[in-house]
Enzyme design. Structure first.
Site, PDB file in Angstrom:
ATOM      1  N   GLY A 275     -17.406 -51.331  13.205  1.00  0.00           N
ATOM      2  CA  GLY A 275     -16.033 -51.369  13.690  1.00  0.00           C
ATOM      3  C   GLY A 275     -15.447 -52.746  13.478  1.00  0.00           C
ATOM      4  O   GLY A 275     -15.829 -53.469  12.546  1.00  0.00           O
ATOM      5  N   SER A 276     -14.532 -53.141  14.361  1.00  0.00           N
ATOM      6  CA  SER A 276     -13.838 -54.418  14.191  1.00  0.00           C
ATOM      7  C   SER A 276     -14.739 -55.586  14.596  1.00  0.00           C
ATOM      8  O   SER A 276     -15.641 -55.435  15.425  1.00  0.00           O
ATOM      9  CB  SER A 276     -12.577 -54.433  15.050  1.00  0.00           C
ATOM     10  OG  SER A 276     -12.930 -54.317  16.410  1.00  0.00           O
ATOM     11  N   THR A 279     -14.515 -56.183  18.417  1.00  0.00           N
ATOM     12  CA  THR A 279     -15.366 -55.323  19.254  1.00  0.00           C
ATOM     13  C   THR A 279     -16.842 -55.611  18.999  1.00  0.00           C
ATOM     14  O   THR A 279     -17.666 -55.523  19.914  1.00  0.00           O
ATOM     15  CB  THR A 279     -15.035 -53.830  19.017  1.00  0.00           C
ATOM     16  OG1 THR A 279     -13.633 -53.638  19.235  1.00  0.00           O
ATOM     17  CG2 THR A 279     -15.785 -52.936  19.972  1.00  0.00           C
ATOM     18  N   GLY A 280     -17.172 -56.001  17.763  1.00  0.00           N
ATOM     19  CA  GLY A 280     -18.551 -56.385  17.448  1.00  0.00           C
ATOM     20  C   GLY A 280     -19.028 -57.518  18.354  1.00  0.00           C
ATOM     21  O   GLY A 280     -20.157 -57.510  18.853  1.00  0.00           O
ATOM     22  N   GLU A 298     -21.806 -53.969  11.548  1.00  0.00           N
ATOM     23  CA  GLU A 298     -21.103 -53.866  10.255  1.00  0.00           C
ATOM     24  C   GLU A 298     -19.620 -53.940  10.598  1.00  0.00           C
ATOM     25  O   GLU A 298     -19.067 -53.022  11.199  1.00  0.00           O
ATOM     26  CB  GLU A 298     -21.489 -52.546   9.578  1.00  0.00           C
ATOM     27  CG  GLU A 298     -21.237 -52.569   8.088  1.00  0.00           C
ATOM     28  CD  GLU A 298     -19.906 -51.986   7.742  1.00  0.00           C
ATOM     29  OE1 GLU A 298     -18.927 -52.774   7.671  1.00  0.00           O
ATOM     30  OE2 GLU A 298     -19.818 -50.766   7.558  1.00  0.00           O
ATOM     31  N   GLU A 429      -7.520 -58.560   8.259  1.00  0.00           N
ATOM     32  CA  GLU A 429      -7.822 -57.220   7.763  1.00  0.00           C
ATOM     33  C   GLU A 429      -6.654 -56.308   8.148  1.00  0.00           C
ATOM     34  O   GLU A 429      -6.408 -56.067   9.331  1.00  0.00           O
ATOM     35  CB  GLU A 429      -9.113 -56.731   8.431  1.00  0.00           C
ATOM     36  CG  GLU A 429      -9.543 -55.384   7.939  1.00  0.00           C
ATOM     37  CD  GLU A 429     -10.908 -54.969   8.489  1.00  0.00           C
ATOM     38  OE1 GLU A 429     -11.061 -54.886   9.715  1.00  0.00           O
ATOM     39  OE2 GLU A 429     -11.821 -54.731   7.673  1.00  0.00           O
TER      40      GLU A 429
HETATM   41  P1  NAI Z   1     -13.013 -50.758  17.206  1.00  0.00           P
HETATM   42  O1  NAI Z   1     -13.985 -51.734  16.648  1.00  0.00           O
HETATM   43  O2  NAI Z   1     -12.383 -51.116  18.503  1.00  0.00           O
HETATM   44  O3  NAI Z   1     -13.710 -49.320  17.346  1.00  0.00           O
HETATM   45  C1  NAI Z   1     -14.889 -48.937  16.663  1.00  0.00           C
HETATM   46  C2  NAI Z   1     -15.804 -48.212  17.624  1.00  0.00           C
HETATM   47  O4  NAI Z   1     -16.122 -49.088  18.701  1.00  0.00           O
HETATM   48  C3  NAI Z   1     -15.188 -46.964  18.260  1.00  0.00           C
HETATM   49  O5  NAI Z   1     -16.202 -45.989  18.439  1.00  0.00           O
HETATM   50  C4  NAI Z   1     -14.732 -47.475  19.619  1.00  0.00           C
HETATM   51  O6  NAI Z   1     -14.644 -46.468  20.596  1.00  0.00           O
HETATM   52  C5  NAI Z   1     -15.824 -48.467  19.950  1.00  0.00           C
HETATM   53  N1  NAI Z   1     -15.434 -49.498  20.921  1.00  0.00           N
HETATM   54  C6  NAI Z   1     -14.216 -50.036  21.125  1.00  0.00           C
HETATM   55  N2  NAI Z   1     -14.261 -50.924  22.139  1.00  0.00           N
HETATM   56  C7  NAI Z   1     -15.528 -50.963  22.579  1.00  0.00           C
HETATM   57  C8  NAI Z   1     -16.208 -51.666  23.624  1.00  0.00           C
HETATM   58  N3  NAI Z   1     -15.560 -52.525  24.428  1.00  0.00           N
HETATM   59  N4  NAI Z   1     -17.528 -51.455  23.802  1.00  0.00           N
HETATM   60  C9  NAI Z   1     -18.196 -50.597  23.003  1.00  0.00           C
HETATM   61  N5  NAI Z   1     -17.607 -49.880  22.026  1.00  0.00           N
HETATM   62  C10 NAI Z   1     -16.287 -50.060  21.806  1.00  0.00           C
HETATM   63  O7  NAI Z   1     -11.911 -50.503  16.088  1.00  0.00           O
HETATM   64  P2  NAI Z   1     -10.474 -49.800  16.255  1.00  0.00           P
HETATM   65  O8  NAI Z   1      -9.840 -50.242  17.528  1.00  0.00           O
HETATM   66  O9  NAI Z   1     -10.629 -48.356  16.003  1.00  0.00           O
HETATM   67  O10 NAI Z   1      -9.712 -50.440  15.009  1.00  0.00           O
HETATM   68  C11 NAI Z   1      -9.235 -51.782  15.064  1.00  0.00           C
HETATM   69  C12 NAI Z   1      -9.449 -52.458  13.741  1.00  0.00           C
HETATM   70  O11 NAI Z   1     -10.837 -52.573  13.481  1.00  0.00           O
HETATM   71  C13 NAI Z   1      -8.921 -51.723  12.526  1.00  0.00           C
HETATM   72  O12 NAI Z   1      -7.565 -51.931  12.339  1.00  0.00           O
HETATM   73  C14 NAI Z   1      -9.743 -52.318  11.436  1.00  0.00           C
HETATM   74  O13 NAI Z   1      -9.197 -53.551  11.060  1.00  0.00           O
HETATM   75  C15 NAI Z   1     -11.092 -52.542  12.094  1.00  0.00           C
HETATM   76  N6  NAI Z   1     -12.053 -51.463  11.807  1.00  0.00           N
HETATM   77  C16 NAI Z   1     -13.091 -51.722  10.967  1.00  0.00           C
HETATM   78  C17 NAI Z   1     -13.966 -50.719  10.624  1.00  0.00           C
HETATM   79  C18 NAI Z   1     -15.103 -50.956   9.698  1.00  0.00           C
HETATM   80  O14 NAI Z   1     -15.488 -50.049   8.975  1.00  0.00           O
HETATM   81  N7  NAI Z   1     -15.738 -52.112   9.711  1.00  0.00           N
HETATM   82  C19 NAI Z   1     -13.800 -49.351  11.123  1.00  0.00           C
HETATM   83  C20 NAI Z   1     -12.735 -49.198  12.081  1.00  0.00           C
HETATM   84  C21 NAI Z   1     -11.893 -50.226  12.375  1.00  0.00           C
HETATM   85 MG    MG Z   2     -10.418 -51.028  19.366  1.00  0.00          MG
END
Ligand code: NAI
Ligand code: MG
Length: 531
Positions: A275-276, A279-280, A298, A429
């Site tokens: 994910g982002s 959040t990572g 990742e 990004e």
């Molecule tokens: P995110 O990183 O917040 O979400 C990805 C996963 O993490 C989802 O399953 C979400 O429910 C979970 N998550 C969110 N907050 C969390 C927390 N506090 N504790 C544990 N798990 C948590 O990404 P989001 O909000 O969907 O997208 C934001 C940006 O992240 C996008 O605009 C993009 O730039 C990037 N992104 C990168 C990805 C990649 O493949 N590396 C995939 C998705 C988003």
């Molecule tokens: Mg998010």
């Protein structure tokens, strides 16, 4: 615009929202007929059969009884309401996974038996791939043709690849100084917690679940709140393939609740996250504050795509276009900084603009459509904000720049030229269909500029000169360098990031290390005459 849009958007055929409560109730899914595959794609009837949490081999409601909607990105309309997992559901799923690991048959069965279940699963994925691709497109918005021709075959391939590894995982005999017999045992870690995003729901499922199962672990996987449907479907296929209950548990729910509970759970032995970067950092902190579980990450990227002066320009234009616009620009490794040598820059801009203007955007269920909608309002707004920021910072808007249509989350393919390294569109990004083109003069300069980023996930190099290719691939700080190609994903090729793009590697042999403990066993050797 609204009229065109009504014409473009076709309903998902025969949608029914049927809740399935246990595995024995499965119906035979309708088959896809290729007979009428002419102008329009013929999509197999899609049903949402699974909307509950999968815990210990059974579909169950969330402890709170709460549900949340998942939306069709083509229209913003609700597809289905899905059980909303929270901390209590994570507890239940982790207990099931713990029991399946400590007492169940999975880690104890022979690796060959485990591999056969994984191979049966891959066969079932192929059997149901048309319906699965349709469900993926419906929930995510990606073109059906891409889901069915790329993502589904890769899902089956990845599980076959890791099934092949299952019975080839073993330790070493280690020579030591002294009379000792030393061996290493490669053991599964235990309960793996996995958190996946929405851009490739099925592939992210495969990259995480494949190696974890091959090594004999049990799993609690939390899907992204935007795309909960297909993981529930395939997890059910896994049970049909003979996976014991409790080995693979699926929790739908939100990040700060279910995701955080999983990352901080004391009985989860390993965490894998995609994910982002933002959040990572949070999940890494939660793992550190709880039980110090090892974490693989990742994360985001801002990958350079470098077009040298000797490149075949037409091919470079097409590849740079693909590198950025594929999957609606929603790729962590998107080639989102297109560096072009000054000698070919003007021609490259003209041709890139022409290519983007030809891009077919529309209903992802229609044949020939290259680009569907962005995933949701949040991402849609984010991408439009970045486009505004590009315009405000005086990059040249060559084409696109706005919303397409009046319904759903469609964005015009957008190309900026004259982009400078310090602009936000060159640093952040964007995760959308926005190409940023920058000019460079020589190799040393472009190496320095390409590496001046907090990210390091991937890079693309386009040249006919082998020395240039070698120089750039060694100099670029990125986990993958694609030379004269881009987005080549293969089950055996490792993927992961330098710097803030992540920790560790997925796929290939490298991912196995994420899911194994290495135990050294040391035994004194009895003095024998020959020692
Ligand atoms: P995110 O990183 O917040 O979400 C990805 C996963 O993490 C989802 O399953 C979400 O429910 C979970 N998550 C969110 N907050 C969390 C927390 N506090 N504790 C544990 N798990 C948590 O990404 P989001 O909000 O969907 O997208 C934001 C940006 O992240 C996008 O605009 C993009 O730039 C990037 N992104 C990168 C990805 C990649 O493949 N590396 C995939 C998705 C988003
Ligand atoms: Mg998010």
């Amino acid at each position: 615009m609204a009229d065109i849009w009504t014409l473009l958007l076709s309903p998902v055929p025969e949608i029914k929202n049927v809740q399935r409560r246990n595995f024995s109730l499965r119906r035979e899914t309708p088959r896809f007929s290729t007979a009428a595959l002419t102008e329009e794609l013929v999509i197999p009837p899609v049903q949402v059969n699974y909307t509950q949490l999968l815990i210990n081999g059974k579909f169950v409601d969330s402890a709170s009884g709460k549900t949340f909607p998942t939306f069709d990105p083509r229209t913003g309309e609700v597809i289905a309401h899905v059980a909303e997992g929270d901390a209590e559901d994570i507890n239940r799923a982790v207990s099931a996974a713990r029991k399946a690991f400590d007492e169940g048959p999975w880690p104890k069965m022979t690796a060959y038996e485990r591999s056969r279940i994984m191979l049966r699963f891959a066969d079932l994925v192929e059997k149901h791939s048309d319906e699965l691709a349709a469900l993926e497109t419906w929930d995510n918005g990606k073109p059906y043709e891409q889901a069915s021709q790329a993502e589904l075959p890769m899902l089956a391939r990845l599980f076959r690849y890791y099934a092949g590894w299952a019975d080839k995982i073993h330790g070493l005999t280690v020579p030591a100084d002294g009379p000792y017999h030393v061996q290493t045992l490669h053991e599964p870690i235990g309960v793996a917690g996995q958190i996946i995003p929405w851009n490739f729901p099925l592939l992210m499922f495969a990259w995480k679940v494949g190696p974890a199962l091959a090594c004999g672990n049990t799993i609690v996987l939390k899907t992204a709140e935007q795309t909960p449907l297909t993981a529930l479907y395939v997890a059910n296929l896994f049970h049909e393939a003979g996976l014991p209950p409790g080995v693979l548990n699926i929790i739908s729910g939100f990040g700060p609740t279910a995701g955080a509970a999983l990352a901080s759970h004391m009985d989860v032995d390993k965490l894998a996250f995609t994910g982002s970067t933002e959040t990572g950092k949070i999940v890494l902190g939660l793992a550190a504050k709880s039980n110090l579980k090892p974490v693989t990450l990742e994360l985001g990227g801002k990958s350079p795509f470098i077009v040298c002066e000797d490149a075949d320009i037409d091919k470079a234009v097409e590849l740079a276009h693909f590198a950025l616009f594929f999957n609606q620009g929603q790729c962590c490794c998107a080639g989102s900084r297109t560096y072009v040598h000054e000698c070919v820059y003007d021609e490259f801009i003209e041709k890139s603009k022409a290519r983007a203007m030809k891009r077919i955007v529309g209903d992802p269920f229609k044949k020939g459509v290259e680009q569907g909608p962005q995933i949701d309002t949040e991402q849609f707004e984010k991408v439009l904000r970045y486009i505004r920021s590009g315009i405000e910072s005086n990059a040249t808007l060559e084409c696109g720049g706005g919303r397409l249509g009046s319904k759903g989350f469609f964005i015009q393919p957008t190309v900026f030229s004259n982009v400078q390294d310090d602009m936000l569109i060159a640093k952040d990004e964007i995760f959308g269909p926005v190409q940023s083109i920058l000019k460079f003069k020589d190799l040393d300069e472009v190496i320095k500029r390409a590496n001046t980023t907090r990210y390091g996930l991937a890079a693309g190099v386009f040249t006919k000169n082998v020395d240039t290719a070698n120089t750039l691939s060694r100099a670029l700080k990125a986990g993958t360098v694609w030379v004269n190609c881009f987005d080549v994903f293969d089950a055996a090729i490792p993927f992961g990031g330098y710097k803030m793009s992540g920790i560790g590697r997925e796929k290939g042999i490298y991912s196995l290390h994420n899911y194994l403990q290495v135990k050294a066993v040391v035994t004194p050797l009895k003095k024998a005459a020959w020692l």
